[in-house]
Design an enzyme around this catalytic site. Structure first.
Site, mmCIF file in Angstrom:
data_model
loop_
_atom_site.group_PDB
_atom_site.id
_atom_site.type_symbol
_atom_site.label_atom_id
_atom_site.label_comp_id
_atom_site.label_asym_id
_atom_site.label_seq_id
_atom_site.Cartn_x
_atom_site.Cartn_y
_atom_site.Cartn_z
ATOM 1 N N GLU A 130 -1.213 -5.043 -0.117
ATOM 2 C CA GLU A 130 -0.912 -5.242 -1.538
ATOM 3 C C GLU A 130 -1.789 -6.354 -2.106
ATOM 4 O O GLU A 130 -1.969 -7.405 -1.487
ATOM 5 C CB GLU A 130 0.559 -5.607 -1.696
ATOM 6 N N LYS A 188 2.567 0.429 -9.409
ATOM 7 C CA LYS A 188 3.919 0.142 -8.929
ATOM 8 C C LYS A 188 4.928 0.380 -10.047
ATOM 9 O O LYS A 188 4.739 -0.067 -11.183
ATOM 10 C CB LYS A 188 3.995 -1.307 -8.436
ATOM 11 N N CYS A 229 5.072 -2.925 -1.876
ATOM 12 C CA CYS A 229 6.035 -3.978 -1.572
ATOM 13 C C CYS A 229 7.433 -3.405 -1.404
ATOM 14 O O CYS A 229 7.657 -2.511 -0.607
ATOM 15 C CB CYS A 229 5.986 -5.052 -2.657
#
Length: 538
Positions: free
Chosen positions: A304, A367, A417
């Site tokens: 990430e 995301k 994440c």
């Protein structure tokens, strides 16, 4: 009082001479701060069943302890706060590591320390407090006792655990079913009933010892109930063992992944003078030769926000990546993304990009499940401070789960994440991927329990969906799971390096992968039916 029979309203009571009656009656007679301190202690004890400790047997004391404390609650207020203190002790110990993220800039985020240490656990504990409150009301009105009360407890615990995972964006971290991540045979059950269903069965079985000193149940029936519960867990383990014994280790032909873990300290990750060196470290690790006698790497995965630049706009960064990209392959990396709106305002995304050998971006993903107070500030009007990770400007959210097609790879679902912690929300239901990719940066939390918990949660998503899961972390912990949750590649917390491994094949779609939490609803209905039968036959 230890030798008396205690019978508060709606409870089964505690009988003298029965197994465990002295401890049970002593707990039931506690009042005030002593009761709440004991509840917090039992909640903290339950935490040791979760990763990384994995001491599942402690639940056989923690949950009966909570129920024995509830025996002595005569008011709704006492029932709520007994559960709340259990939850507070549970979450303070289980989520202590969240406060470590603030240490990356203590001067800026010192004011958030109390919230991280005690505020978040206090909020999450409300769900357990509401569960015990509902249990108190239901048991009082329906006169539930004995086995019926135990099953009702498991039902309300699961309902409020599910709500915790969905209300206000949800935070389904450390669900009680994660206690089994270290026991793969039992964990196989999530392929059918999901993690919430496994939690339901776990709570029910773990709470059964509370029956032993209960006078509303005969000694024989109480012992038989405990035995049946343990046999049920044994049967689940046996079924899982059979499933694993029949599993093969097939991999996708022609695909060899390199997972890169640069282990960059969070305090150095975004320092302007360090950005170029951090990027060079990724390039150097990617360019390392493969081990002698192994197949060549075809694709590389970075963590990430591994690239500290805007990849789509930075041609120089893309060309540097292209110079170490395997022939015909690509580098898949996390990176921030920016877009200038018509009004001149900048919008930012926490994104993932695939860059091929020509330096072209061949696939992207934004995301969609952002971290409150980390990537955006829910109360920005009141607290005009940027998120911990986002800075002065909030990240924007993407459209939702997606299946990406990258040349040379089977289609996959990216998860950035903590998107991996949400059961049933890790893939596009209309376009099932062949594998899951989780890129993360757990360096925020140092060498604490947090990265271990995150890794084990990702394992459960693989088993639920029957899909291999590849995990690339800046640090802590990178690896690959197959669809049975077996680790096929691993880089430990704090290690800097790469791991090369084949991509396991996907399994046939699991019942949970096909039906999701519909199975949980059916399981809860079944428990309710058994509760009714137990109430009528006691």
């Amino acid at each position: 009082m230890p030798d008396a029979t205690l019978r508060p309203a709606g409870a089964g009571g505690i009988a003298a001479g029965r197994p465990g009656h002295r401890l049970a009656s002593r707990l039931a007679t506690l009042t005030g701060w002593r009761r709440y301190a004991a509840a917090a202690a039992f909640g903290g004890l339950a935490t040791f069943a979760l990763p990384p400790a994995g001491a599942v047997p402690v639940l056989l004391l923690a949950f009966p302890g909570l129920l024995w404390l509830l025996e002595g609650t005569a008011t709704r207020r006492a029932a709520f706060f007994t559960g709340w203190w259990f939850g507070f002790g549970h979450f303070v110990l289980g989520l202590y590591w969240i406060s470590f993220a603030l240490l990356t800039d203590v001067a800026k985020f010192w004011w958030m320390m109390p919230f991280a240490i005690a505020g978040l656990p206090a909020l999450l504990a409300i769900f357990i407090g509401l569960a015990t409150l509902v249990l108190h009301i239901v048991c009082g009105r329906l006169k539930l006792s004995g086995l019926a009360r135990i099953l009702a407890f498991a039902i309300v615990w699961t309902v409020f655990e599910y709500l915790r995972g969905h209300v206000f964006t949800g935070f389904p971290w450390n669900l009680i079913g994660y206690s089994w991540t270290g026991f793969l045979p039992v964990l196989q059950s999530v392929a059918v009933i999901g993690i919430y269903g496994l939690g339901l069965l776990t709570v029910a079985v773990a709470a059964l010892p509370a029956l032993l000193p209960d006078p509303s149940e005969s000694v024989m029936r109480a012992r038989a109930s405990v035995a049946v519960g343990l046999v049920l867990l044994g049967a689940m383990g046996l079924a899982g063992w059979v499933r694993l014994s029949q599993a093969d280790s097939a991999t996708v032909p022609g695909v060899r992944l390199r997972v890169v873990q640069p282990a960059i300290p969070q305090t150095l990750k975004w320092v302007p003078s360090e950005k170029a060196r951090n990027f060079e470290r990724l390039l150097e690790l990617t360019a390392e030769p493969a081990a002698a006698g192994t197949a060549p790497v075809t694709h590389v995965v970075w963590p990430e926000t591994a690239v500290p630049f805007f990849v789509e706009r930075d041609g120089g960064a893309r060309q540097a990546m292209a110079s170490v990209t395997p022939p015909g392959g690509s580098i898949i990396t996390g990176a921030p993304r920016i877009r200038v709106e018509e009004d001149g305002e900048n919008r930012f995304w926490n994104s993932l990009h695939a860059v091929d050998g020509s330096g072209a971006v061949v696939a992207s993903f934004d995301k969609f499940h952002l971290v409150p107070f980390g990537e955006y500030m829910p109360l920005r009007g009141i607290l005009p401070v940027g998120g911990i990770a986002a800075g002065a400007t909030d990240f924007s959210s993407g459209p939702g789960p997606a299946t990406l097609d990258v040349p040379g790879l089977p289609p996959f679902s990216p998860l950035i994440c903590y998107e991996v912690i949400f059961p049933g929300a890790v893939k596009d239901f209309h376009n099932r991927p062949d594998w899951l990719l989780n890129v993360t940066n757990d360096a925020w939390y140092g060498k604490t329990a947090g990265p271990h918990q995150h890794f084990e949660i990702a394992r459960v998503r693989a088993v639920e969906e029957g899909l291999p899961l590849v995990r690339a972390a800046n640090t802590g912990i990178s690896g690959i799971f197959d669809g049975y949750g077996r680790v096929t590649a691993y880089l430990g917390l704090g290690e800097r390096g790469v791991v090369d491994a084949d991509l396991p094949v996907m399994l046939p779609i699991t019942p949970y992968g096909r039906f999701g939490d519909i199975i949980l609803v059916l399981l809860l209905m079944s428990f309710s039916l058994v509760t009714t039968i137990a109430r009528q036959t006691r």
